[in-house]
Scaffold this motif. Structure first.
Motif, PDB file in Angstrom:
ATOM      1  N   TRP A   1       0.845  -1.178   0.000  1.00 53.79           N
ATOM      2  CA  TRP A   1       0.000   0.000   0.000  1.00 53.79           C
ATOM      3  C   TRP A   1       0.883   1.231   0.000  1.00 53.79           C
ATOM      4  O   TRP A   1       2.114   1.133  -0.041  1.00 53.79           O
ATOM      5  CB  TRP A   1      -0.959   0.000   1.197  1.00 53.79           C
ATOM      6  CG  TRP A   1      -0.333  -0.057   2.551  1.00 53.79           C
ATOM      7  CD1 TRP A   1       0.227   0.979   3.250  1.00 53.79           C
ATOM      8  CD2 TRP A   1      -0.199  -1.213   3.398  1.00 53.79           C
ATOM      9  NE1 TRP A   1       0.702   0.551   4.465  1.00 53.79           N
ATOM     10  CE2 TRP A   1       0.438  -0.793   4.589  1.00 53.79           C
ATOM     11  CE3 TRP A   1      -0.559  -2.558   3.271  1.00 53.79           C
ATOM     12  CZ2 TRP A   1       0.731  -1.662   5.633  1.00 53.79           C
ATOM     13  CZ3 TRP A   1      -0.276  -3.417   4.313  1.00 53.79           C
ATOM     14  CH2 TRP A   1       0.346  -2.985   5.468  1.00 53.79           C
ATOM     15  N   ASP A   2       0.276   2.383   0.003  1.00 53.13           N
ATOM     16  CA  ASP A   2       1.018   3.645  -0.072  1.00 53.13           C
ATOM     17  C   ASP A   2       2.007   3.722   1.086  1.00 53.13           C
ATOM     18  O   ASP A   2       1.598   3.712   2.255  1.00 53.13           O
ATOM     19  CB  ASP A   2       0.024   4.807   0.000  1.00 53.13           C
ATOM     20  CG  ASP A   2       0.669   6.149  -0.323  1.00 53.13           C
ATOM     21  OD1 ASP A   2       1.891   6.279  -0.126  1.00 53.13           O
ATOM     22  OD2 ASP A   2      -0.039   7.059  -0.773  1.00 53.13           O
ATOM     23  N   PRO A   3       3.320   3.792   0.812  1.00 52.31           N
ATOM     24  CA  PRO A   3       4.306   3.824   1.901  1.00 52.31           C
ATOM     25  C   PRO A   3       4.215   5.077   2.753  1.00 52.31           C
ATOM     26  O   PRO A   3       4.774   5.109   3.854  1.00 52.31           O
ATOM     27  CB  PRO A   3       5.646   3.745   1.152  1.00 52.31           C
ATOM     28  CG  PRO A   3       5.351   4.289  -0.207  1.00 52.31           C
ATOM     29  CD  PRO A   3       3.950   3.856  -0.519  1.00 52.31           C
ATOM     30  N   GLU A   4       3.530   6.091   2.271  1.00 52.15           N
ATOM     31  CA  GLU A   4       3.334   7.294   3.077  1.00 52.15           C
ATOM     32  C   GLU A   4       2.307   7.048   4.186  1.00 52.15           C
ATOM     33  O   GLU A   4       2.213   7.819   5.145  1.00 52.15           O
ATOM     34  CB  GLU A   4       2.880   8.458   2.190  1.00 52.15           C
ATOM     35  CG  GLU A   4       3.064   9.819   2.816  1.00 52.15           C
ATOM     36  CD  GLU A   4       2.819  10.953   1.836  1.00 52.15           C
ATOM     37  OE1 GLU A   4       2.996  12.118   2.214  1.00 52.15           O
ATOM     38  OE2 GLU A   4       2.452  10.675   0.670  1.00 52.15           O
ATOM     39  N   LEU A   5       1.547   5.956   4.052  1.00 51.94           N
ATOM     40  CA  LEU A   5       0.545   5.573   5.039  1.00 51.94           C
ATOM     41  C   LEU A   5       0.982   4.260   5.658  1.00 51.94           C
ATOM     42  O   LEU A   5       1.120   3.261   4.976  1.00 51.94           O
ATOM     43  CB  LEU A   5      -0.829   5.405   4.386  1.00 51.94           C
ATOM     44  CG  LEU A   5      -1.320   6.576   3.518  1.00 51.94           C
ATOM     45  CD1 LEU A   5      -2.605   6.189   2.812  1.00 51.94           C
ATOM     46  CD2 LEU A   5      -1.547   7.809   4.386  1.00 51.94           C
ATOM     47  N   SER A   6       1.207   4.241   6.957  1.00 53.86           N
ATOM     48  CA  SER A   6       1.706   3.032   7.604  1.00 53.86           C
ATOM     49  C   SER A   6       0.606   2.039   7.939  1.00 53.86           C
ATOM     50  O   SER A   6       0.870   0.975   8.468  1.00 53.86           O
ATOM     51  CB  SER A   6       2.466   3.403   8.884  1.00 53.86           C
ATOM     52  OG  SER A   6       1.618   4.091   9.782  1.00 53.86           O
ATOM     53  N   ASN A   7      -0.631   2.373   7.592  1.00 56.93           N
ATOM     54  CA  ASN A   7      -1.779   1.535   7.942  1.00 56.93           C
ATOM     55  C   ASN A   7      -2.487   1.101   6.666  1.00 56.93           C
ATOM     56  O   ASN A   7      -2.881   1.939   5.845  1.00 56.93           O
ATOM     57  CB  ASN A   7      -2.737   2.318   8.846  1.00 56.93           C
ATOM     58  CG  ASN A   7      -3.885   1.481   9.357  1.00 56.93           C
ATOM     59  OD1 ASN A   7      -4.173   0.394   8.851  1.00 56.93           O
ATOM     60  ND2 ASN A   7      -4.553   1.981  10.377  1.00 56.93           N
ATOM     61  N   VAL A   8      -2.675  -0.198   6.482  1.00 54.12           N
ATOM     62  CA  VAL A   8      -3.322  -0.703   5.275  1.00 54.12           C
ATOM     63  C   VAL A   8      -4.750  -0.207   5.158  1.00 54.12           C
ATOM     64  O   VAL A   8      -5.291  -0.085   4.055  1.00 54.12           O
ATOM     65  CB  VAL A   8      -3.285  -2.248   5.258  1.00 54.12           C
ATOM     66  CG1 VAL A   8      -4.051  -2.829   6.429  1.00 54.12           C
ATOM     67  CG2 VAL A   8      -3.842  -2.806   3.950  1.00 54.12           C
ATOM     68  N   TYR A   9      -5.397   0.117   6.289  1.00 53.40           N
ATOM     69  CA  TYR A   9      -6.794   0.534   6.254  1.00 53.40           C
ATOM     70  C   TYR A   9      -6.963   2.050   6.228  1.00 53.40           C
ATOM     71  O   TYR A   9      -8.087   2.544   6.250  1.00 53.40           O
ATOM     72  CB  TYR A   9      -7.545  -0.057   7.453  1.00 53.40           C
ATOM     73  CG  TYR A   9      -7.593  -1.565   7.417  1.00 53.40           C
ATOM     74  CD1 TYR A   9      -8.348  -2.227   6.465  1.00 53.40           C
ATOM     75  CD2 TYR A   9      -6.842  -2.325   8.313  1.00 53.40           C
ATOM     76  CE1 TYR A   9      -8.372  -3.617   6.408  1.00 53.40           C
ATOM     77  CE2 TYR A   9      -6.871  -3.712   8.268  1.00 53.40           C
ATOM     78  CZ  TYR A   9      -7.634  -4.344   7.310  1.00 53.40           C
ATOM     79  OH  TYR A   9      -7.663  -5.711   7.257  1.00 53.40           O
TER      80      TYR A   9
END
Length: 337
Positions: A313-321
């Protein structure tokens, strides 16, 4: 070149180079020592009668922060083409010098000397092959008895046990130490084109075990098995010791696998084509006949491409959800009367 001291604790060195008439380089080096930071006391012994919750706060914290901030701009007309190139680079590293921390039994567990937000966890050695390997390994006291397919951890202090004394600093903090960007603008006759790349490096984040292990969340959409987990987890049918995920387990049964460790550590660096735009301005000799001063048609995009070693997922977001950054493409007209 400018060099200055502020309160004898902060050193700033600025370098501004204007080379010829088309290139400008600005570099700032900073080294800052801060003290008197408000922290809670940690070295007052319990026999004084003060509980941990009521330890007083005092101004005795110390921290060092240093790094480099640089910008580069190139602007020149080459033939009929107006060219502007620009880039920026920032590197900043901090270190805790004093937080009133007691000296731990094992020095590798001290937070002092590490950056702020440094994560501490276990060093993973892969997955257990079978019960014989489990019996021959240090005893893991991190939850239910491990089973084949569970994560195997390093016994840092060689005491034959895996417990909280085997945690150490792992990875970079999730706040990037390096942030950079680069872009360009080109103009030729009525055409114009621009783009901007941005990126980060020297950062890590950790995949939440509950986000990858099934059946562990009260919300149905967060309790199913992700396709990547389904295809790459350890199982008796797929006893791969290098599997991307440990065995699937019901809530609580996989407690060994839920611990913060290098197994779940992800390289959070990325480079993204943040924006790009291609436009054409129709000559005014044509538009004025229709009573229009300017008429420009352009195609623009945001979050167009992302390059990263992490692909889920977007590496800028550490949460898949977490709600993702959307890719947006627009075709538009700009009309001025």
């Amino acid at each position: 070149t400018e060099v200055g001291w502020e309160e004898s604790k902060k050193l700033d060195i600025g370098l501004d180079l204007s080379l010829f008439y088309c290139l400008k380089l600005n570099v700032d080096y900073f080294h800052e020592m801060r003290d008197g930071i408000f922290v809670q006391r940690n070295t007052i012994p319990y026999y004084t009668g003060i509980s941990q919750s009521y330890m007083p706060y005092v101004n005795m914290g110390e921290m060092m922060n240093q790094g480099v901030d640089a910008t580069l701009v190139f602007s020149k007309k080459i033939g009929d083409v107006d060219v502007m190139l620009r880039g920026s680079f920032t590197y900043a590293r901090n270190k805790i010098l004093d937080m009133d921390e007691p000296n731990n039994m094992w020095a590798y567990q001290n937070q002092t000397g590490h950056p702020l937000y440094q994560k501490f966890g276990y060093v993973a050695l892969g997955l257990f092959k079978d019960q014989d390997e489990i019996d021959a390994s240090p005893k893991q006291e991190l939850g239910p008895s491990p089973r084949p397919g569970d994560i195997k951890y390093l016994d840092l202090n060689n005491d034959g046990l895996i417990n909280t004394f085997d945690q150490k600093a792992i990875g970079y903090p999730d706040v990037p130490e390096i942030v950079y960007g680069a872009g360009a603008s080109l103009r030729w006759k009525g055409f114009d084109f621009s783009f901007l790349f941005q990126g980060t490096a020297h950062s890590n984040f950790f995949i939440n075990y509950n986000h990858t292990n099934a059946f562990g969340n009260a919300f149905l959409e967060q309790s199913s098995v992700l396709a990547d987990v389904y295809n790459n987890h350890w199982s008796e049918a797929n006893p791969d010791l290098n599997a991307k995920y440990p065995r699937l387990a019901s809530p609580g049964a996989g407690g060994n696998n839920s611990k913060l460790s290098t197994f779940w550590m992800v390289d959070g660096s990325y480079c993204r084509l943040k924006s790009a735009e291609l436009g054409y301005t129709i000559p005014s000799r044509i538009t004025k006949k229709a009573g229009i001063q300017t008429l420009r048609v352009y195609l623009s995009g945001v979050n167009l491409l992302t390059f990263s070693p992490f692909k889920l997922w977007d590496p800028e977001l550490s949460n898949v959800y977490a709600y993702p950054n959307n890719r947006t493409v627009s075709l538009a007209l700009n009309i001025g009367f």
